[in-house]
Scaffold this motif. Sequence first.
Motif, PDB file in Angstrom:
ATOM      1  N   ARG A 174       0.834  -1.212   0.000  1.00 33.40           N
ATOM      2  CA  ARG A 174       0.000   0.000   0.000  1.00 33.40           C
ATOM      3  C   ARG A 174       0.866   1.258   0.000  1.00 33.40           C
ATOM      4  NH1 ARG A 174      -5.074   2.114   3.751  1.00 33.40           N
ATOM      5  NH2 ARG A 174      -4.755   4.321   3.233  1.00 33.40           N
ATOM      6  N   ALA A 175       1.921   1.265   0.798  1.00 39.00           N
ATOM      7  CA  ALA A 175       2.791   2.441   0.860  1.00 39.00           C
ATOM      8  C   ALA A 175       3.443   2.712  -0.492  1.00 39.00           C
ATOM      9  CB  ALA A 175       3.855   2.238   1.937  1.00 39.00           C
ATOM     10  N   ALA A 176       3.862   1.652  -1.207  1.00 38.72           N
ATOM     11  CA  ALA A 176       4.482   1.836  -2.519  1.00 38.72           C
ATOM     12  C   ALA A 176       3.478   2.405  -3.511  1.00 38.72           C
ATOM     13  CB  ALA A 176       5.040   0.505  -3.019  1.00 38.72           C
ATOM     14  N   VAL A 177       2.242   1.918  -3.481  1.00 37.79           N
ATOM     15  CA  VAL A 177       1.201   2.440  -4.379  1.00 37.79           C
ATOM     16  C   VAL A 177       0.979   3.923  -4.122  1.00 37.79           C
ATOM     17  CG1 VAL A 177      -1.261   2.348  -4.895  1.00 37.79           C
ATOM     18  CG2 VAL A 177       0.050   0.226  -4.742  1.00 37.79           C
ATOM     19  N   GLU A 178       0.846   4.302  -2.859  1.00 34.00           N
ATOM     20  CA  GLU A 178       0.588   5.701  -2.539  1.00 34.00           C
ATOM     21  C   GLU A 178       1.785   6.582  -2.888  1.00 34.00           C
ATOM     22  OE1 GLU A 178      -0.515   5.500   1.557  1.00 34.00           O
ATOM     23  OE2 GLU A 178      -2.625   5.059   1.096  1.00 34.00           O
ATOM     24  N   ARG A 179       2.981   6.047  -2.726  1.00 33.37           N
ATOM     25  CA  ARG A 179       4.175   6.812  -3.102  1.00 33.37           C
ATOM     26  C   ARG A 179       4.208   7.071  -4.606  1.00 33.37           C
ATOM     27  NH1 ARG A 179       9.496   6.801  -1.283  1.00 33.37           N
ATOM     28  NH2 ARG A 179      10.701   8.301  -2.491  1.00 33.37           N
ATOM     29  N   LEU A 180       3.890   6.070  -5.407  1.00 39.22           N
ATOM     30  CA  LEU A 180       3.900   6.232  -6.865  1.00 39.22           C
ATOM     31  C   LEU A 180       2.783   7.156  -7.332  1.00 39.22           C
ATOM     32  CD1 LEU A 180       4.726   2.573  -7.918  1.00 39.22           C
ATOM     33  CD2 LEU A 180       6.199   4.575  -8.193  1.00 39.22           C
ATOM     34  N   LEU A 181       1.661   7.157  -6.641  1.00 36.46           N
ATOM     35  CA  LEU A 181       0.574   8.057  -7.020  1.00 36.46           C
ATOM     36  C   LEU A 181       0.951   9.516  -6.805  1.00 36.46           C
ATOM     37  CD1 LEU A 181      -2.532   6.088  -5.687  1.00 36.46           C
ATOM     38  CD2 LEU A 181      -2.008   6.620  -8.076  1.00 36.46           C
ATOM     39  N   ARG A 182       1.904   9.780  -5.920  1.00 35.17           N
ATOM     40  CA  ARG A 182       2.364  11.149  -5.701  1.00 35.17           C
ATOM     41  C   ARG A 182       3.504  11.546  -6.629  1.00 35.17           C
ATOM     42  NH1 ARG A 182       2.426   9.411  -0.251  1.00 35.17           N
ATOM     43  NH2 ARG A 182       4.709   9.572  -0.244  1.00 35.17           N
ATOM     44  N   GLN A 197      -5.431  -0.649  -7.366  1.00 31.72           N
ATOM     45  CA  GLN A 197      -4.702  -1.423  -6.350  1.00 31.72           C
ATOM     46  C   GLN A 197      -4.869  -0.792  -4.974  1.00 31.72           C
ATOM     47  OE1 GLN A 197      -3.843  -4.172  -7.360  1.00 31.72           O
ATOM     48  NE2 GLN A 197      -3.690  -3.823  -9.571  1.00 31.72           N
ATOM     49  N   ARG A 198      -4.947   0.531  -4.920  1.00 34.05           N
ATOM     50  CA  ARG A 198      -5.157   1.181  -3.625  1.00 34.05           C
ATOM     51  C   ARG A 198      -6.521   0.821  -3.061  1.00 34.05           C
ATOM     52  NH1 ARG A 198      -4.612   7.635  -2.897  1.00 34.05           N
ATOM     53  NH2 ARG A 198      -6.580   7.591  -4.046  1.00 34.05           N
TER      54      ARG A 198
END
Length: 399
Positions: A174-182, A197-198
């Motif tokens: 989840r942290a990697a997904v949110e990091r890439l979305l930013r 995926q989030r």
Amino acid sequence: MELVEHAPAVSHPLPAAIGRALADSDIVTAAPDPHAAGHWRLRAGSKVGAVQVTAPGADRPLTVRVTPKVSISRLFFLLGYSLDPRKNWRDGQVDVAAHQDLMPALAHAVERQIDRALRTGLLQGYRVAKETGLVVRGRVRHADQMRRHFGATLPVEVAYNEFTADIAENRILRAAVERLLRAPGVPREVRRRLLHQRVRLADISPLVRGHRLPEWLPTRLNARYHHALHLSRAVLDGTSVEHLPGGLRIDGFLFDMNRLFEDFVTTALRETLRDTTLTARLQDSHHLDENDEIRMKPDVVLYGSDGSPCAVADAKYKAEKRSGFPDADLYQMLAYCTALRLSEGHLIYAKGNAVHTTHRVRGSGVVIHQHALDLDQPPERLLSAIASLSRRLAPRDQQ
């Protein structure tokens, strides 16, 4: 704005505030162009990726992309092998589609691996849960009970094992997904899939920024997560650029090619020597002086069967020539050889960033070898070159 790592400086028109922010951020080298008013000379170093600079009142943010010299597929091989050399990270194992830029390729690869990991549902496991309750469940946390309730019977501070999907593996994804979305430069279609995926990971607790990432151990039960977790850790361990200098906002993600090259070379050397009588230790601590006050940590030290050092090597992506201290890498290696009582030392560079040569130091008998490793070759040949290099490091009587 497109830059290439270690390419000559180029002049760009920039607002003074953005130029100063780039100069202070250590993303690229930036200085006012003395020959053109309102222009800044920018030069990329060893950090590759993308950052976005937003200035108050600006019509739109400025995106700076730094492209690596090696191909995207080769970069992913170096990255994957460094993370886990036992996995098959050859070309094609990490799907980067047709993306030629680092950020789109990275986002695409991570999303595809997460999708494969979650295809059969979220992984579940046990974690220790702590809570305050009116009944005893699991074990009582006596220290917390005394500190928070001063000996009162109720409520009770308890800890117990809970079977849940809210475990380290899913929290990292989840942290990697949110990091890439930013991150800037993620294509719209990839961003749409990352949002999907989030949603799948919506019930997983988010990581607290600034805290250490949770630990996970590779097992048979989480085998389908391995590739996704390795790439996600690479995203989360990468150099984060997120701050607010003087009202500006800089967001982005960068890979440090120095660190990536060092991790790959040291990991590959250790793997090639695994079945020999030699022991390879990475970043082993030694001291230069007899009082043990000056610490030094060579990248790789080889030890013979008797436990004494028999070879030393350092991986340097690019030859370091600081102003006033030319050939600093050679001085450093000479110090290693002197302290370890070795007659030879080895510096390993990426081909194109240094030449392949040998230096014999006057008055000491120490020979320093500079090796040039060609990264722009197929993985099999690259690993074969590392194996040949390891044979040069190892004493002949212990090969």
